[in-house]
Write a protein that holds these residues in place. Structure first.
Motif, mmCIF file in Angstrom:
data_model
loop_
_atom_site.group_PDB
_atom_site.id
_atom_site.type_symbol
_atom_site.label_atom_id
_atom_site.label_comp_id
_atom_site.label_asym_id
_atom_site.label_seq_id
_atom_site.Cartn_x
_atom_site.Cartn_y
_atom_site.Cartn_z
ATOM 1 N N GLU A 1 0.439 -9.984 1.050
ATOM 2 C CA GLU A 1 -0.228 -9.112 1.887
ATOM 3 C C GLU A 1 0.629 -8.622 2.752
ATOM 4 O O GLU A 1 0.550 -7.501 3.086
ATOM 5 N N ARG A 2 1.991 -9.153 3.216
ATOM 6 C CA ARG A 2 2.855 -8.309 4.066
ATOM 7 C C ARG A 2 3.384 -7.081 3.344
ATOM 8 O O ARG A 2 3.498 -6.102 3.565
ATOM 9 N N ASP A 3 3.679 -7.270 2.093
ATOM 10 C CA ASP A 3 4.116 -6.362 1.339
ATOM 11 C C ASP A 3 3.152 -5.012 1.035
ATOM 12 O O ASP A 3 3.354 -3.937 1.200
ATOM 13 N N ALA A 4 1.775 -5.311 0.881
ATOM 14 C CA ALA A 4 0.736 -4.523 0.767
ATOM 15 C C ALA A 4 0.400 -3.912 2.289
ATOM 16 O O ALA A 4 0.393 -2.578 2.144
ATOM 17 N N ARG A 5 0.769 -4.530 3.468
ATOM 18 C CA ARG A 5 0.848 -3.688 4.635
ATOM 19 C C ARG A 5 1.976 -2.710 4.704
ATOM 20 O O ARG A 5 1.715 -1.557 5.326
ATOM 21 N N ALA A 6 3.112 -2.958 4.208
ATOM 22 C CA ALA A 6 4.010 -2.223 4.284
ATOM 23 C C ALA A 6 3.696 -0.972 3.439
ATOM 24 O O ALA A 6 4.144 0.325 3.726
ATOM 25 N N ALA A 7 3.313 -1.023 2.243
ATOM 26 C CA ALA A 7 2.737 -0.078 1.307
ATOM 27 C C ALA A 7 1.957 0.883 1.844
ATOM 28 O O ALA A 7 2.036 2.046 1.662
ATOM 29 N N MET A 8 0.795 0.453 2.529
ATOM 30 C CA MET A 8 0.002 1.247 3.250
ATOM 31 C C MET A 8 0.598 2.175 4.429
ATOM 32 O O MET A 8 0.123 3.369 4.559
ATOM 33 N N GLN A 9 1.501 1.381 5.120
ATOM 34 C CA GLN A 9 2.187 2.269 6.019
ATOM 35 C C GLN A 9 2.965 3.466 5.146
ATOM 36 O O GLN A 9 3.282 4.503 5.896
ATOM 37 N N ALA A 10 3.601 3.205 4.087
ATOM 38 C CA ALA A 10 4.420 3.964 3.495
ATOM 39 C C ALA A 10 3.506 4.942 2.678
ATOM 40 O O ALA A 10 4.062 6.015 2.379
ATOM 41 N N ALA A 11 2.278 4.837 2.458
ATOM 42 C CA ALA A 11 1.347 5.769 1.867
ATOM 43 C C ALA A 11 1.322 6.976 2.590
ATOM 44 O O ALA A 11 0.858 7.969 1.929
ATOM 45 N N GLU A 12 1.470 7.316 3.771
ATOM 46 C CA GLU A 12 1.732 8.369 4.820
ATOM 47 C C GLU A 12 2.839 9.250 4.211
ATOM 48 O O GLU A 12 2.413 10.634 4.103
ATOM 49 N N VAL A 13 3.703 8.787 3.503
ATOM 50 C CA VAL A 13 4.885 9.446 2.852
ATOM 51 C C VAL A 13 4.670 9.805 1.529
ATOM 52 O O VAL A 13 4.883 10.523 1.004
ATOM 53 N N LEU A 14 4.585 8.565 0.904
ATOM 54 C CA LEU A 14 4.559 8.521 -0.666
ATOM 55 C C LEU A 14 3.121 8.406 -1.215
ATOM 56 O O LEU A 14 2.503 7.453 -1.011
ATOM 57 N N PRO A 15 2.647 9.196 -1.944
ATOM 58 C CA PRO A 15 1.515 9.258 -2.576
ATOM 59 C C PRO A 15 1.255 8.010 -3.483
ATOM 60 O O PRO A 15 0.208 7.604 -3.677
ATOM 61 N N ASP A 16 2.041 7.500 -4.367
ATOM 62 C CA ASP A 16 1.955 6.294 -4.939
ATOM 63 C C ASP A 16 1.817 5.091 -4.439
ATOM 64 O O ASP A 16 1.692 4.096 -4.941
ATOM 65 N N ALA A 17 1.998 5.004 -3.106
ATOM 66 C CA ALA A 17 2.112 3.673 -2.479
ATOM 67 C C ALA A 17 0.701 3.007 -2.214
ATOM 68 O O ALA A 17 0.320 1.938 -2.335
ATOM 69 N N ARG A 18 -0.468 4.119 -2.167
ATOM 70 C CA ARG A 18 -1.679 3.443 -1.817
ATOM 71 C C ARG A 18 -2.112 2.784 -3.083
ATOM 72 O O ARG A 18 -2.818 1.529 -2.875
ATOM 73 N N PRO A 19 -2.300 3.069 -4.116
ATOM 74 C CA PRO A 19 -2.687 2.215 -5.369
ATOM 75 C C PRO A 19 -1.807 0.869 -5.537
ATOM 76 O O PRO A 19 -2.355 -0.125 -5.786
ATOM 77 N N ARG A 20 -0.694 0.889 -5.241
ATOM 78 C CA ARG A 20 0.194 -0.232 -5.143
ATOM 79 C C ARG A 20 -0.108 -1.068 -4.160
ATOM 80 O O ARG A 20 -0.314 -2.369 -4.370
ATOM 81 N N ALA A 21 -0.693 -0.741 -3.031
ATOM 82 C CA ALA A 21 -1.078 -1.597 -1.934
ATOM 83 C C ALA A 21 -2.299 -2.345 -2.114
ATOM 84 O O ALA A 21 -2.475 -3.370 -1.969
ATOM 85 N N ARG A 22 -3.280 -1.611 -2.726
ATOM 86 C CA ARG A 22 -4.512 -2.114 -3.472
ATOM 87 C C ARG A 22 -4.383 -3.160 -4.312
ATOM 88 O O ARG A 22 -5.026 -4.311 -4.310
ATOM 89 N N GLU A 23 -3.200 -2.914 -5.387
ATOM 90 C CA GLU A 23 -3.083 -3.987 -6.276
ATOM 91 C C GLU A 23 -2.387 -5.185 -5.832
ATOM 92 O O GLU A 23 -2.841 -6.128 -6.121
ATOM 93 N N LEU A 24 -1.629 -4.974 -4.711
ATOM 94 C CA LEU A 24 -0.847 -6.274 -4.268
ATOM 95 C C LEU A 24 -2.223 -6.938 -3.383
ATOM 96 O O LEU A 24 -2.035 -7.987 -3.395
ATOM 97 N N THR A 25 -3.002 -6.186 -2.676
ATOM 98 C CA THR A 25 -4.061 -6.913 -1.859
ATOM 99 C C THR A 25 -4.867 -7.733 -2.830
ATOM 100 O O THR A 25 -5.139 -8.699 -2.571
ATOM 101 N N SER A 26 -5.246 -7.404 -4.016
ATOM 102 C CA SER A 26 -6.200 -7.927 -5.024
ATOM 103 C C SER A 26 -5.245 -8.967 -5.593
ATOM 104 O O SER A 26 -6.205 -10.048 -5.789
ATOM 105 N N HIS A 27 -4.150 -8.773 -5.779
ATOM 106 C CA HIS A 27 -3.453 -10.121 -6.113
ATOM 107 C C HIS A 27 -3.329 -11.171 -5.314
ATOM 108 O O HIS A 27 -3.598 -12.322 -5.773
ATOM 109 N N ALA A 28 -3.230 -10.795 -4.180
ATOM 110 C CA ALA A 28 -3.180 -11.790 -3.043
ATOM 111 C C ALA A 28 -4.301 -12.467 -2.873
ATOM 112 O O ALA A 28 -4.572 -13.678 -2.691
#
Length: 131
Positions: A21-48
């Motif tokens: 969940e902590r990594d997913a929050r960091a990925a969501m914050q990085a999603a503003e700069v990196l477009p590939d971060a949002r799907p990774r954040a969703r994947e991390l959240t679903s796994h958590a």
């Protein structure tokens, strides 16, 4: 609850879920700069979420493992002398009270059978049995 193998697995799963969940929050914050971060954040959240659900499902098994099996000695005095008898007992907490259950004579029942019987009785007492 005392330490059991299942409760330790639950604790490990919950810790891993918090890290994801902590990594997913960091990925969501990085999603503003990196477009590939949002799907990774969703994947991390679903796994958590999946890990949390598995840990919750193990709660009943951990409660069944948390019991104390011991031998009770009973001494009887007769004209011929004193004789000692041993039998299996199991103890666990139900609410705020400790419950003790007689499982059978040590001569007739071995430790494994007594443990299985204790888990079956505890499952019935806690309402975890499927019967």
């Amino acid at each position: 609850m005392h330490k059991t193998t299942t409760s330790e697995r639950m604790k490990t799963m919950k810790t891993e879920a918090r890290e994801l969940e902590r990594d997913a929050r960091a990925a969501m914050q990085a999603a503003e700069v990196l477009p590939d971060a949002r799907p990774r954040a969703r994947e991390l959240t679903s796994h958590a979420d999946m890990l949390k659900a598995e840990a919750e499902a193990l709660k009943g098994a951990a409660r069944l493992e948390d019991l104390h099996l011991w031998q009770m000695e009973k001494s009887k005095t007769t004209k011929k002398g004193t004789r000692s008898y041993f039998y299996w007992m199991a103890s666990w907490r139900e609410g705020g009270k400790v419950r003790h259950v007689h499982l059978g004579s040590c001569r007739k029942v071995d430790r494994e059978t007594a443990l299985q019987k204790a888990r079956k009785v505890k499952a019935g007492a806690l309402g975890l049995s499927k019967n």
